[in-house]
Design an enzyme around this catalytic site. Structure first.
Site, PDB file in Angstrom:
ATOM      1  N   ASN A   1     -38.774  26.993 -26.578  1.00 50.58           N
ATOM      2  CA  ASN A   1     -38.907  25.539 -26.505  1.00 50.58           C
ATOM      3  C   ASN A   1     -39.410  25.010 -27.847  1.00 50.58           C
ATOM      4  O   ASN A   1     -40.275  25.626 -28.467  1.00 50.58           O
ATOM      5  CB  ASN A   1     -39.941  25.228 -25.398  1.00 50.58           C
ATOM      6  CG  ASN A   1     -39.980  23.781 -24.973  1.00 50.58           C
ATOM      7  OD1 ASN A   1     -38.937  23.186 -24.691  1.00 50.58           O
ATOM      8  ND2 ASN A   1     -41.180  23.200 -24.906  1.00 50.58           N
TER       9      ASN A   1
ATOM     10  N   GLU B   1     -39.318  17.546 -22.594  1.00 49.04           N
ATOM     11  CA  GLU B   1     -40.518  16.696 -22.739  1.00 49.04           C
ATOM     12  C   GLU B   1     -40.129  15.306 -23.220  1.00 49.04           C
ATOM     13  O   GLU B   1     -40.798  14.716 -24.077  1.00 49.04           O
ATOM     14  CB  GLU B   1     -41.515  17.323 -23.736  1.00 49.04           C
ATOM     15  CG  GLU B   1     -41.941  18.728 -23.375  1.00 49.04           C
ATOM     16  CD  GLU B   1     -42.943  19.338 -24.348  1.00 49.04           C
ATOM     17  OE1 GLU B   1     -43.530  18.599 -25.166  1.00 49.04           O
ATOM     18  OE2 GLU B   1     -43.139  20.562 -24.289  1.00 49.04           O
TER      19      GLU B   1
ATOM     20  N   GLU C   1     -42.653  26.053 -29.905  1.00 48.43           N
ATOM     21  CA  GLU C   1     -42.859  25.539 -31.269  1.00 48.43           C
ATOM     22  C   GLU C   1     -43.102  26.645 -32.295  1.00 48.43           C
ATOM     23  O   GLU C   1     -44.087  26.616 -33.031  1.00 48.43           O
ATOM     24  CB  GLU C   1     -44.029  24.534 -31.278  1.00 48.43           C
ATOM     25  CG  GLU C   1     -43.795  23.362 -30.346  1.00 48.43           C
ATOM     26  CD  GLU C   1     -44.910  22.313 -30.399  1.00 48.43           C
ATOM     27  OE1 GLU C   1     -45.924  22.552 -31.071  1.00 48.43           O
ATOM     28  OE2 GLU C   1     -44.749  21.277 -29.765  1.00 48.43           O
TER      29      GLU C   1
ATOM     30  N   HIS D   1     -39.265  14.444 -28.224  1.00 51.59           N
ATOM     31  CA  HIS D   1     -40.214  13.353 -28.429  1.00 51.59           C
ATOM     32  C   HIS D   1     -39.609  12.477 -29.530  1.00 51.59           C
ATOM     33  O   HIS D   1     -39.768  12.749 -30.718  1.00 51.59           O
ATOM     34  CB  HIS D   1     -41.568  13.898 -28.868  1.00 51.59           C
ATOM     35  CG  HIS D   1     -42.201  14.781 -27.838  1.00 51.59           C
ATOM     36  ND1 HIS D   1     -42.622  14.318 -26.620  1.00 51.59           N
ATOM     37  CD2 HIS D   1     -42.467  16.113 -27.831  1.00 51.59           C
ATOM     38  CE1 HIS D   1     -43.146  15.308 -25.910  1.00 51.59           C
ATOM     39  NE2 HIS D   1     -43.052  16.414 -26.624  1.00 51.59           N
TER      40      HIS D   1
ATOM     41  N   ASP E   1     -39.688  11.715 -24.299  1.00 55.01           N
ATOM     42  CA  ASP E   1     -40.277  10.370 -24.369  1.00 55.01           C
ATOM     43  C   ASP E   1     -39.736   9.732 -25.640  1.00 55.01           C
ATOM     44  O   ASP E   1     -39.401  10.425 -26.600  1.00 55.01           O
ATOM     45  CB  ASP E   1     -41.806  10.362 -24.290  1.00 55.01           C
ATOM     46  CG  ASP E   1     -42.514  11.319 -25.238  1.00 55.01           C
ATOM     47  OD1 ASP E   1     -41.913  11.743 -26.249  1.00 55.01           O
ATOM     48  OD2 ASP E   1     -43.688  11.637 -24.980  1.00 55.01           O
TER      49      ASP E   1
HETATM   50  C1  XIL Z   1     -49.565  17.530 -25.030  1.00 49.39           C
HETATM   51  C2  XIL Z   1     -50.230  16.910 -23.804  1.00 49.39           C
HETATM   52  O1  XIL Z   1     -49.389  15.906 -23.295  1.00 49.39           O
HETATM   53  C3  XIL Z   1     -51.570  16.322 -24.175  1.00 49.39           C
HETATM   54  O2  XIL Z   1     -52.273  15.906 -23.011  1.00 49.39           O
HETATM   55  C4  XIL Z   1     -52.415  17.346 -24.927  1.00 49.39           C
HETATM   56  O3  XIL Z   1     -53.595  16.731 -25.392  1.00 49.39           O
HETATM   57  C5  XIL Z   1     -51.654  17.916 -26.111  1.00 49.39           C
HETATM   58  O4  XIL Z   1     -50.413  18.460 -25.656  1.00 49.39           O
HETATM   59  N1  XIL Z   1     -45.485  19.634 -27.226  1.00 49.39           N
HETATM   60  C6  XIL Z   1     -45.786  20.377 -26.095  1.00 49.39           C
HETATM   61  C7  XIL Z   1     -46.707  19.824 -25.068  1.00 49.39           C
HETATM   62  O5  XIL Z   1     -45.220  21.453 -25.902  1.00 49.39           O
HETATM   63  O6  XIL Z   1     -47.453  20.818 -24.434  1.00 49.39           O
HETATM   64  C8  XIL Z   1     -47.619  18.781 -25.667  1.00 49.39           C
HETATM   65  O7  XIL Z   1     -48.389  18.202 -24.608  1.00 49.39           O
HETATM   66  C9  XIL Z   1     -46.828  17.752 -26.426  1.00 49.39           C
HETATM   67  C10 XIL Z   1     -46.078  18.377 -27.564  1.00 49.39           C
END
Ligand code: XIL
Length: 377
Positions: free
Chosen positions: A248, A312, A207, A285, A314
């Site tokens: 990422n 990641e 990020e 996401h 979802d």
């Molecule tokens: C999130 C986790 O799922 C949570 O448990 C934590 O509180 C915050 O981080 N981007 C990422 C992940 O790269 O590491 C994050 O994970 C979600 C967003």
């Protein structure tokens, strides 16, 4: 996505120690070994002996010889039968304590990403004070269950201890980054399991861009300028030369300004014949209905020549159509090497209120699960 952005801050079996390169890994890496052919995607380096030639043709799908699920009827089995490397999930000791969740992880997934346990605040809460308890639990579980691991994450503005974010001079910050990465990536170096190759990735930088493709304000960028990216990737390469090193980010869900920004960063770091960045991770996401631009994003990212992974995934409300759009996009882009969902079941999701995953609160497969299995038939 604005809500998500707001949430973020809350937010080997055997390795031969003497070998310069790992045995039990991808073929032709270590001297004094021979190559055992498993299928078209995979051959393995094993000690001694002569090379086993491949048969003339093969249709063997799935993860050869491993403990991963068979080719039919599971997420990992189906996606590996399509030539991809894994279908993964995040995990950590908290979810590894839940037996039903673990059952799903074992049967359906081929790769795990530590959800929180390898982040800076978890592994180096004080300067030079390293704590690997939860990360070790995750890695030990993965290696003993034959799962690949994606390391997550080395340099990220979030879940960063204040002792790092308050550093103001470049020499100290450079030394702190180098020490952090050499310790963390060094600890998990070579944690490969016997039947996979290139199976240990690191999200080195996470990020680091704004939505317009410019660099995000962070201690790393503010103190070191764009050079922090090279510093981090070089440190990771020094610590584990065999791991695939990823950049990422989120909102790389259509061919937008941020996708173009990532491509610029990759091209500026991988210059002059040097390749420090091996792969691009797109978190994905997604909002409901947000999958339409995914294939064009993956295609643009793959245009760098690097591998691409959905790291990641979802999707709010988990509509079958949204999920299959994403999965089909990865199948259609040859450089897309795998998909990780950010959890197994809604109940354990960081976005639990949106029910974004493939299993429901009781760990039962949802309609999106069935649709995804069918999309990979
Ligand atoms: C999130 C986790 O799922 C949570 O448990 C934590 O509180 C915050 O981080 N981007 C990422 C992940 O790269 O590491 C994050 O994970 C979600 C967003």
């Amino acid at each position: 996505m604005a809500k998500l952005i707001a949430l973020v801050p809350l937010l080997a079996l055997a390795q031969y120690a003497s070998a310069a390169v790992p045995v039990w890994g991808q073929c032709m890496r270590a001297s004094g070994t021979h190559c055992v052919y498993f299928n078209d995607y995979y051959s393995q380096c094993q000690p001694g002996g002569a090379t086993t030639p491949p048969p003339p043709t093969t249709t063997t799908p799935g993860n050869p010889g491993g403990t991963n699920p068979p080719a039919s009827g599971t997420l990992n089995g189906r996606i590996t039968a399509k030539g991809k490397k894994y279908f993964g999930s995040c995990a950590d000791p908290g979810t590894l304590n839940k037996s039903t969740n673990v059952g799903r992880l074992k049967s359906d997934f081929g790769c795990v990403t530590p959800e929180n346990s390898m982040k800076w605040d978890a592994v180096e809460p004080s300067r030079g004070g390293f704590n690997y308890g939860n990360a070790d639990t995750l890695v030990n579980w993965a290696t003993s269950n034959g799962k690949m691991i994606r390391g997550h994450t080395l340099v990220w503005h979030s879940q960063l201890p204040s002792w790092v974010s308050s550093i103001g001079d470049s020499a100290t910050l450079t030394s702190v980054i180098n020490n952090h990465i050499s310790n963390v990536a060094g600890r998990f170096k070579g944690k490969l399991y016997g039947t996979c190759f290139d199976c240990y990735d690191w999200d080195v930088c996470n990020e680091i861009l704004n939505e317009d493709g410019s660099y995000r304000s962070s201690v790393f960028y503010n103190v070191l300028g764009a050079n922090f990216v090279k510093i981090a990737f070089q440190a990771a390469k020094n610590a584990d030369g065999n791991a695939k090193l990823y950049i990422n980010d989120y909102n790389l869900d259509s061919n937008n300004a941020k996708v173009q920004g990532i491509i610029r960063v990759v091209n500026s770091v991988n210059t002059g014949g040097t390749r420090l960045i091996d792969g691009i991770g797109t978190q994905m996401h997604l909002s409901t209905g947000g999958a339409g631009g995914v294939q064009s994003a993956l295609t643009a990212l793959a245009g760098t020549g690097l591998e691409v992974a959905i790291t990641e995934l979802d999707i709010a409300n988990a509509s079958p159509n949204d999920y299959t759009t994403v999965v089909k996009a990865c199948l259609a882009v040859s450089n897309c090497i795998g998909i990780t969902t950010w959890g197994v079941a809604d109940v354990d999701s960081w976005r639990a209120s949106t029910n974004p995953l493939l299993y429901d609160n009781n760990y039962n497969p949802k309609p999106a699960y069935t649709a995804v299995i069918q999309a990979m038939a």
